[in-house]
Every structure is written in structure tokens, then in C-alpha cells.
Design an enzyme around this catalytic site. Sequence first.
Site, PDB file in Angstrom:
ATOM      1  N   HIS A   1      -5.662  -6.999  13.190  1.00 59.91           N
ATOM      2  CA  HIS A   1      -4.258  -6.283  13.132  1.00 59.91           C
ATOM      3  C   HIS A   1      -3.949  -5.768  14.745  1.00 59.91           C
ATOM      4  O   HIS A   1      -4.757  -5.496  15.427  1.00 59.91           O
ATOM      5  CB  HIS A   1      -4.622  -4.851  12.421  1.00 59.91           C
TER       6      HIS A   1
ATOM      7  N   ASP B   1      11.208  23.650  -3.355  1.00 58.67           N
ATOM      8  CA  ASP B   1      12.110  22.738  -4.340  1.00 58.67           C
ATOM      9  C   ASP B   1      13.495  22.719  -4.051  1.00 58.67           C
ATOM     10  O   ASP B   1      14.242  22.080  -4.719  1.00 58.67           O
ATOM     11  CB  ASP B   1      11.775  23.256  -5.713  1.00 58.67           C
TER      12      ASP B   1
ATOM     13  N   TYR C   1      14.638  31.944   3.034  1.00 54.01           N
ATOM     14  CA  TYR C   1      13.413  32.293   3.581  1.00 54.01           C
ATOM     15  C   TYR C   1      13.666  32.785   4.962  1.00 54.01           C
ATOM     16  O   TYR C   1      13.987  32.050   5.730  1.00 54.01           O
ATOM     17  CB  TYR C   1      12.186  31.506   3.261  1.00 54.01           C
TER      18      TYR C   1
ATOM     19  N   CYS D   1      13.109  25.074   1.374  1.00 53.51           N
ATOM     20  CA  CYS D   1      12.217  26.032   0.441  1.00 53.51           C
ATOM     21  C   CYS D   1      11.497  24.537  -0.276  1.00 53.51           C
ATOM     22  O   CYS D   1      11.690  23.555  -0.171  1.00 53.51           O
ATOM     23  CB  CYS D   1      12.849  26.506  -0.891  1.00 53.51           C
TER      24      CYS D   1
ATOM     25  N   ARG E   1       1.374 -10.814   6.954  1.00 56.82           N
ATOM     26  CA  ARG E   1       1.331  -9.651   6.305  1.00 56.82           C
ATOM     27  C   ARG E   1       2.574  -8.963   6.395  1.00 56.82           C
ATOM     28  O   ARG E   1       2.953  -8.298   7.773  1.00 56.82           O
ATOM     29  CB  ARG E   1       0.004  -8.978   6.549  1.00 56.82           C
TER      30      ARG E   1
ATOM     31  N   ARG F   1      -9.934   0.086  15.226  1.00 57.68           N
ATOM     32  CA  ARG F   1     -10.021   0.958  13.926  1.00 57.68           C
ATOM     33  C   ARG F   1     -11.130   0.485  12.961  1.00 57.68           C
ATOM     34  O   ARG F   1     -12.096   1.107  13.194  1.00 57.68           O
ATOM     35  CB  ARG F   1      -8.608   0.549  13.178  1.00 57.68           C
TER      36      ARG F   1
ATOM     37  N   LYS G   1       0.839  -1.349   0.172  1.00 59.35           N
ATOM     38  CA  LYS G   1      -0.159   0.012   0.021  1.00 59.35           C
ATOM     39  C   LYS G   1       0.952   1.276  -0.167  1.00 59.35           C
ATOM     40  O   LYS G   1       2.079   1.202   0.272  1.00 59.35           O
ATOM     41  CB  LYS G   1      -0.890  -0.133   1.166  1.00 59.35           C
TER      42      LYS G   1
HETATM   43  N1  PMH Z   1      -1.824  -5.138   7.972  1.00 58.44           N
HETATM   44  C1  PMH Z   1      -2.468  -4.021   8.150  1.00 58.44           C
HETATM   45  C2  PMH Z   1      -4.018  -3.890   8.180  1.00 58.44           C
HETATM   46  C3  PMH Z   1      -1.772  -2.678   8.052  1.00 58.44           C
HETATM   47  O1  PMH Z   1      -2.611  -1.820   8.252  1.00 58.44           O
HETATM   48  C4  PMH Z   1      -0.390  -2.759   8.079  1.00 58.44           C
HETATM   49  C5  PMH Z   1       0.419  -1.669   7.989  1.00 58.44           C
HETATM   50  C6  PMH Z   1       0.330  -4.003   7.730  1.00 58.44           C
HETATM   51  C7  PMH Z   1      -0.255  -5.317   7.671  1.00 58.44           C
HETATM   52  C8  PMH Z   1       1.662  -4.165   7.793  1.00 58.44           C
HETATM   53  O2  PMH Z   1       2.489  -3.720   8.737  1.00 58.44           O
HETATM   54  P1  PMH Z   1       3.987  -3.555   8.943  1.00 58.44           P
HETATM   55  O3  PMH Z   1       4.555  -2.290   7.766  1.00 58.44           O
HETATM   56  O4  PMH Z   1       4.415  -3.125  10.387  1.00 58.44           O
HETATM   57  O5  PMH Z   1       4.834  -4.933   8.605  1.00 58.44           O
HETATM   58  N2  PMH Z   1      -0.215  -0.493   8.532  1.00 58.44           N
HETATM   59  C9  PMH Z   1       0.234   0.572   8.933  1.00 58.44           C
HETATM   60  C10 PMH Z   1      -0.433   1.763   9.303  1.00 58.44           C
HETATM   61  O6  PMH Z   1      -2.042   1.895   8.970  1.00 58.44           O
HETATM   62  N3  PMH Z   1       0.152   2.662   9.728  1.00 58.44           N
HETATM   63  O7  PMH Z   1       1.283   2.095   9.665  1.00 58.44           O
HETATM   64  C11 PMH Z   1       1.517   1.072   9.293  1.00 58.44           C
END
Ligand code: PMH
Length: 385
Positions: free
Chosen positions: A168, A315, A267, A313, A221, A138, A42
Amino acid sequence: MGINHSFYRDTWVEVDLDCIKENISRLKKRLKPETKLIAVVKANGYGHGALKIAETALCSGADYLAVAFMDEAIYLRENGIATPILVLGASRYSDVKKAVQYNVALTVFQLEWLRNAQPFLEGSSIKIHLKLDTGMGRIGVRSKKEILEIEEFLNENKNILLEGIFTHFATADELESEYLEKQINRFKELLAFFSTSPAMIHCSNSAASLLYPDLQFNAVRMGISMYGLTPSVEIESSLPYPLKEAFSLHTKVVQVKQLEKGDKVSYGATYEAAEEEWVGTLPIGYADGWLRKLTGQEVLVNGKRAPIIGRVCMDQCMIKLPGYIEPGAKVTLIGRQNSEVISVNDIAAKLETINYEVTCTISNRVPRIYRKGGMCIEVVNPLIQ
Ligand code: PMH
């Protein structure tokens, strides 16, 4: 794959795909052979570039991909990724047909959503993973009642296939494990209310996968550790193997000038030369994700440290040089030059944040160069295709 040189500024991210590969292989060796590895790509692969990371992860043994939103999944599909993809975040029930069209599994956490989605499916079938909220607060189903109602609905609506159940963790990256244990127990309690067991049950993020191999159920994950970054500084020394940081950030000095004592920089004219000083201008600024709070942060030039002076700045920013250097010298903002290293964690510390935020924040305006076997294999610049 040819090298595509289509970027016209001397600021770039380098992503070492060999590091990604090694981080995945090391984790895979610790997993049971039947455990599925879900690569979390993601947020544009935590800023590393979702497509190349997805491709590399799949070549390195990942079985499944995860993204936050359906748009990210569609981007991967449109670019040739055929592996299963799970959307971890909320999707609109009115968009389920898109998920079907792109063969993407959606996360579900409310009975109402399922009821509302059903007419939009028009009889087509979709895979879902049910998210349980065991303490993250969440998204997720929290009670036995909701689970029973959802199971009943799924029994009567066979076109919605429960492929997975997951949760999670909020504190897997902390040494204190009391809250984690509470979440694990709650997960097991909630799982026991299901009368069927789907193909995939998963709860572990990087920290849990690395520190608690018993928590793999049948999938994990992997996000931050795939990129070679530690889930938290606190657990760095407890990691079972060294992670290989894949991300580095570079630029080149575009101008070198000599200041007289009392001359000001940037600046607000907040920086004043205390004596005759050499200053270099860098073509990177806060719009690239190199944030204003990085005044004072050191960068590497010709293997030596040089501090950012004055305000960053949009850029550009300026550094104080140890002496005259040729314009065009390479500057490393994150990464290694000779024996000196500036890590993503160093930048996170300066920004008073976490490493996740640093790589995600480096914006699309900075092209990503991919390295494999020490060679540049591809450049991705979303601005110029
Ligand atoms: N699964 C879920 C649902 C997540 O939101 C995340 C990471 C992961 C797996 C992977 O976690 P890791 O990168 O610690 O291995 N999500 C996020 C988050 O929402 N903010 O920071 C990390």
C-alpha cells in the site's frame, strides 16, 4: 426491490448508484482487460453502505471486494454476497476457521501468525494475501529473510494458499512522486525474492490507479474514487476523468422562529441575534456525524445558502434563514440545490480533514436512501430492520 420507508426522522443520506457505476466503468476502461478490480467497501462502504455499494460494484464490473475486518466480510456474506472478499487488516489467528467457513481471504504479514494459525485450521485450506511493507510503515513484511521463511512455511503447508501479494502506498495522492517511486522499487525488489508468483499482485489505490496505469500489475484496489471523491485536493486537476460524487446529505426544517435583537441560540448561548432574525431548527447533530466544528458552515435551503449558528447539539442544530420559510422545507447539507453545491470536500475543508473522513463519520443513525435512474430504489436504516 420495493421501497422500504422505515425511517421516522427527516434526515437522510442519498447515494446515487448510477454515479458509483459510472466511476467504476470509467476506471475499468483504463485497465488492461485481465486486471482485476477490487472494490474497497470497508467502513460500511466509506459510509455509503457496504452492501448496496458491493452489489452495485459487482454489477458494474468489479471482480473482488475488500474490507478491513472479518466482521465486515461476514456481514456481506450473510447478506448474500458470494464474490471473493479480502480482509485487508489484521485478523486473529484463532479466527481462521471463520474465514474458511465464510470463504474469505485473509491478509497475512507475519510468519508467527501462520505458525499459530495452522493448528486452528484443522487441515482445512484458506486463501491468503501477503502484505509487504514498502514504506507505509503500517502492516507488512519488510525483509528478504521474512519472505524466504514464509515461502518455506507455505511450501510445507499446502493448505494455506498464497493467492496474492500486495503493498500500500503512502503518498500516491501527492503530486511529488519521489517517495512513491521508492515504494514501487522496494515492492519490485521484494517481489523478486519470491520463487512463485501468485494469481494476484496489487499495489494501486485510487490515486495510483488513476495517475499511474503502469502500476496495475494484475489487480487494483479502488476505494475513494469509486464513491466519486478525489483522493486528494492536490491531484484533483490531474485526474483523467471527472469523478461523480454519489453521496449527499439532507434534512428538513422542523421549526422556524423569529428572534429579537439580543436573543441567543444553542448551548453556551454563544450566538446572539444582531437584529430581528429568522432561524430554522434542523434535526441533525454531532451524533449523526454532523460535528460541532461545523458551526458557521453553510447549508442549502430553497436553493440559497444559510449558515449554521450557535453550537451544533447532539441531535439538532440551527441555521439563520434569509427570511421566513415554511417548516418542512428540504435542507441540503451536502449536495446540490439548483445552481448551488456543497461538496464533501467543502465539509472536509471546514473540518480541516479529508473527504474520506466526512462520509465515514456520518453515523448509522442516518438512513441511507439509494437512487438509480433518478428513482429511490431502497432505504437502509440499520436501526429499524
Ligand atoms: N487498499 C488499502 C490497503 C487501503 O487501506 C485503502 C484505503 C485502499 C486500498 C483504498 O484506497 P483509496 O480509497 O485511496 O482508493 N485505506 C484508507 C485508510 O486506511 N485510511 O484512509 C484510507
